[in-house]
Design a protein around this motif. Structure first.
Motif, PDB file in Angstrom:
ATOM      1  N   UNK A  64       0.933  -1.109   0.018  1.00  0.00           N
ATOM      2  CA  UNK A  64      -0.130  -0.099   0.171  1.00  0.00           C
ATOM      3  C   UNK A  64       0.909   1.070   0.078  1.00  0.00           C
ATOM      4  N   UNK A  65       1.377   1.471  -0.972  1.00  0.00           N
ATOM      5  CA  UNK A  65       2.332   2.821  -1.282  1.00  0.00           C
ATOM      6  C   UNK A  65       1.759   4.211  -0.951  1.00  0.00           C
ATOM      7  N   UNK A  66       0.261   4.048  -1.122  1.00  0.00           N
ATOM      8  CA  UNK A  66      -0.194   5.369  -1.121  1.00  0.00           C
ATOM      9  C   UNK A  66      -1.059   5.537   0.108  1.00  0.00           C
ATOM     10  N   UNK A  67      -0.765   4.752   0.953  1.00  0.00           N
ATOM     11  CA  UNK A  67      -1.385   4.524   2.426  1.00  0.00           C
ATOM     12  C   UNK A  67      -0.088   4.845   3.327  1.00  0.00           C
ATOM     13  N   UNK A  68      -0.245   5.877   3.896  1.00  0.00           N
ATOM     14  CA  UNK A  68       0.874   6.465   4.996  1.00  0.00           C
ATOM     15  C   UNK A  68       0.592   5.984   6.259  1.00  0.00           C
ATOM     16  N   UNK A  69       1.414   4.756   6.929  1.00  0.00           N
ATOM     17  CA  UNK A  69       0.942   4.393   8.071  1.00  0.00           C
ATOM     18  C   UNK A  69       1.626   5.119   9.078  1.00  0.00           C
ATOM     19  N   UNK A  70       1.068   5.888   9.968  1.00  0.00           N
ATOM     20  CA  UNK A  70       1.509   6.577  10.995  1.00  0.00           C
ATOM     21  C   UNK A  70       1.520   5.987  12.539  1.00  0.00           C
ATOM     22  N   UNK A  71       0.681   5.149  12.503  1.00  0.00           N
ATOM     23  CA  UNK A  71       0.255   4.446  13.965  1.00  0.00           C
ATOM     24  C   UNK A  71      -0.063   3.032  13.932  1.00  0.00           C
ATOM     25  N   UNK A  72       0.597   2.110  14.330  1.00  0.00           N
ATOM     26  CA  UNK A  72       0.187   0.638  14.208  1.00  0.00           C
ATOM     27  C   UNK A  72       0.633  -0.102  15.510  1.00  0.00           C
ATOM     28  N   UNK A  73      -0.455  -0.934  15.907  1.00  0.00           N
ATOM     29  CA  UNK A  73      -0.153  -1.612  17.219  1.00  0.00           C
ATOM     30  C   UNK A  73      -0.827  -2.918  17.144  1.00  0.00           C
ATOM     31  N   UNK A  74      -0.028  -4.000  17.812  1.00  0.00           N
ATOM     32  CA  UNK A  74      -0.389  -5.219  17.756  1.00  0.00           C
ATOM     33  C   UNK A  74      -0.809  -5.368  19.386  1.00  0.00           C
ATOM     34  N   UNK A  75      -2.285  -5.807  19.574  1.00  0.00           N
ATOM     35  CA  UNK A  75      -2.544  -5.911  21.042  1.00  0.00           C
ATOM     36  C   UNK A  75      -2.569  -7.285  21.449  1.00  0.00           C
ATOM     37  N   UNK A  76      -2.121  -7.883  22.505  1.00  0.00           N
ATOM     38  CA  UNK A  76      -2.105  -9.041  23.000  1.00  0.00           C
ATOM     39  C   UNK A  76      -2.753  -8.693  24.387  1.00  0.00           C
ATOM     40  N   UNK A  77      -3.117  -7.678  24.769  1.00  0.00           N
ATOM     41  CA  UNK A  77      -3.753  -7.488  26.186  1.00  0.00           C
ATOM     42  C   UNK A  77      -5.284  -7.384  26.479  1.00  0.00           C
ATOM     43  N   UNK A  78      -6.021  -7.774  25.086  1.00  0.00           N
ATOM     44  CA  UNK A  78      -7.258  -8.011  25.102  1.00  0.00           C
ATOM     45  C   UNK A  78      -7.574  -9.425  24.804  1.00  0.00           C
ATOM     46  N   UNK A  79      -8.782  -9.817  24.715  1.00  0.00           N
ATOM     47  CA  UNK A  79      -9.460 -10.966  24.489  1.00  0.00           C
ATOM     48  C   UNK A  79      -8.793 -11.912  23.471  1.00  0.00           C
ATOM     49  N   UNK A  80      -8.733 -11.172  22.178  1.00  0.00           N
ATOM     50  CA  UNK A  80      -8.105 -11.906  21.381  1.00  0.00           C
ATOM     51  C   UNK A  80      -6.997 -10.851  20.646  1.00  0.00           C
ATOM     52  N   UNK A  81      -6.076 -11.470  20.000  1.00  0.00           N
ATOM     53  CA  UNK A  81      -4.960 -10.812  19.377  1.00  0.00           C
ATOM     54  C   UNK A  81      -5.560  -9.949  18.348  1.00  0.00           C
ATOM     55  N   UNK A  82      -5.161  -8.848  17.960  1.00  0.00           N
ATOM     56  CA  UNK A  82      -5.746  -8.000  16.764  1.00  0.00           C
ATOM     57  C   UNK A  82      -4.819  -6.976  16.437  1.00  0.00           C
ATOM     58  N   UNK A  83      -4.838  -6.364  15.344  1.00  0.00           N
ATOM     59  CA  UNK A  83      -3.817  -5.317  14.692  1.00  0.00           C
ATOM     60  C   UNK A  83      -4.711  -4.051  14.500  1.00  0.00           C
ATOM     61  N   UNK A  84      -4.056  -3.010  15.030  1.00  0.00           N
ATOM     62  CA  UNK A  84      -4.661  -1.502  14.577  1.00  0.00           C
ATOM     63  C   UNK A  84      -3.774  -0.946  13.656  1.00  0.00           C
ATOM     64  N   UNK A  85      -4.171  -0.751  12.394  1.00  0.00           N
ATOM     65  CA  UNK A  85      -3.526   0.301  11.484  1.00  0.00           C
ATOM     66  C   UNK A  85      -4.156   1.479  11.201  1.00  0.00           C
ATOM     67  N   UNK A  86      -3.619   2.606  11.463  1.00  0.00           N
ATOM     68  CA  UNK A  86      -3.991   3.950  10.968  1.00  0.00           C
ATOM     69  C   UNK A  86      -3.216   4.535   9.933  1.00  0.00           C
ATOM     70  N   UNK A  87      -3.782   5.129   9.246  1.00  0.00           N
ATOM     71  CA  UNK A  87      -3.031   5.639   7.839  1.00  0.00           C
ATOM     72  C   UNK A  87      -3.793   6.785   7.195  1.00  0.00           C
ATOM     73  N   UNK A  88      -2.969   7.516   6.396  1.00  0.00           N
ATOM     74  CA  UNK A  88      -3.414   8.535   5.934  1.00  0.00           C
ATOM     75  C   UNK A  88      -3.454   8.158   4.081  1.00  0.00           C
ATOM     76  N   UNK A  89      -4.496   8.278   3.689  1.00  0.00           N
ATOM     77  CA  UNK A  89      -4.226   7.703   2.220  1.00  0.00           C
ATOM     78  C   UNK A  89      -4.202   9.344   1.387  1.00  0.00           C
ATOM     79  N   UNK A  90      -3.058   9.163   0.475  1.00  0.00           N
ATOM     80  CA  UNK A  90      -2.682  10.210  -0.312  1.00  0.00           C
ATOM     81  C   UNK A  90      -2.275  10.083  -1.747  1.00  0.00           C
TER      82      UNK A  90
END
Length: 389
Positions: free
Chosen positions: A122-148
């Protein structure tokens, strides 16, 4: 073994994602197991991405009220685009992939592997915040990006646009049920499923209609990539062919020059033996002072010409052979290009047709119909297995 894939739009709470603050569903004793990939302040990212374009845009404005003081504030207060977008990717659920289980640890490894390729996909999606959570019920990944996008002819030449950013990556909307976002999300689920498969986990689809549609979209994506590769190779071969043609033309020009010089040697006075300058000139003097230097000069020219001429002929034969091979390769690639283009068009029509059926009959009814078509094949397979036994 199969597990579901969940891909959904997130609320985009970067403070919660980075654990600047916690909620009741967070087990803080496990927060140290999270993976924080990046967490850049969004306003700083906007300055980095858009300040140069903003300066160029404002320089063109003749009225102050049309100038933009802060691009982040303009996007935030507008209605056309969001300042950023978030997706949450998850494997399985709390029943089969709990964060504290062995399956949860495996999901963490797979999600990490999936994220490592996210920016490249995804070269047109600038990822500025990304976190993989293991401290909730199920492992999951948050990816925040700016499309430009860059090179825009409207507004800033580099500007925020989700639709255009995804289109630049090959996702073109086809109505409300098959938007760029839906196509892109389906593609990202396929990328995650491929990481799962490398770890021995199959993608368990929630519905037959989703599985069928994903296969069509995956095949369409594959054919598009193959078509792009063929087009690139075809363009390269055309360049090689043009170079070969230029070389042949140069060799033909050299051969023409050789023939011209041959005529010149035969008729040009410069290369003809002159009459004695005086009737009294001795034969020996004429031979030493006139004839011998001219013969020596002619011998040198002729020797050089023969060497160059044979080189030219050999090169011409070799390059002509290369050109013929390139022409054959060019024709083969053109045929392959046409075949892939037709197959891509067929897959596109299948995609549209399936979505029309889904819209007309509804997902549940369509799933029942697809199951009915599978039943005879399943019975046939069972009978073959029974006969083998």
């Amino acid at each position: 073994m199969g597990k579901t894939i969940s891909g959904r739009i997130g609320g985009g709470s970067t403070g919660h994602n980075s654990r600047e603050y916690s909620t009741n569903n967070v087990d803080q004793s496990r927060t140290h197991l999270n993976i924080d990939y990046c967490n850049e302040p969004i306003k700083e990212v906007y300055h980095k991405l858009f300040d140069d374009a903003l300066e160029r845009y404002n320089a063109k404005q003749t009225r102050d009220d049309r100038k933009i003081a802060d691009y982040y504030e303009k996007i935030s207060s507008g209605k056309q685009e969001k300042p950023f977008y978030e997706i949450i990717m998850q494997i399985g659920n709390m029943d089969d992939t709990g964060a504290t289980t062995v399956s949860g640890e495996q999901a963490k490894v797979i999600l990490d592997e999936y994220f490592q390729g996210f920016r490249e996909r995804n070269p047109n999606l600038y990822v500025f915040s990304a976190h993989l959570h293991m401290d909730e019920a199920t492992p999951h990944l948050h990816i925040d990006f700016i499309p430009y996008i860059t090179g825009s002819t409207r507004g800033l030449d580099t500007r925020v646009s989700l639709k255009k950013a995804l289109a630049a990556q090959g996702f073109e909307g086809e109505g409300r049920s098959n938007t760029e976002w839906n196509q892109w999300m389906a593609s990202e689920k396929i990328a995650l499923s491929q990481a799962m498969k490398r770890h021995g986990i199959e993608w368990e689809h929630k519905g037959t209609h989703e599985e069928h549609l994903s296969i069509i979209e995956y095949k369409k994506k594959e054919r598009t990539e193959e078509l792009e590769a063929v087009n690139a190779e075809l363009a390269e071969k055309k360049v090689d062919l043009r170079i070969a043609a230029d070389r042949i033309n140069n060799l033909k020009t050299a051969e023409t020059a050789y023939k011209d010089l041959k005529e010149k040697l035969a008729y040009d006075p410069e290369y003809l033996l002159p009459e004695p300058s005086s009737p009294l000139m001795l034969a020996r003097t004429y031979k030493e002072e006139v004839a011998r230097p001219l013969v020596k000069k002619l011998k040198s020219i002729i020797k050089s010409l023969f060497v160059q001429y044979h080189k030219v002929r050999d090169n011409l034969i070799r390059v002509t052979g290369e050109r013929d091979k390139l022409l054959q390769e060019n024709n083969r690639l053109s045929d392959e290009n046409g075949s892939l283009t037709r197959e891509n068009a067929i897959l596109k029509e299948q995609n549209k047709g399936f979505r029309r059926l889904q819209k007309y009959f509804g997902p549940q009814k369509l799933e029942e119909m697809l199951n009915q078509t599978k039943a005879p094949r399943q019975r046939e397979h069972q009978e073959k297995q029974a006969n083998i036994a």
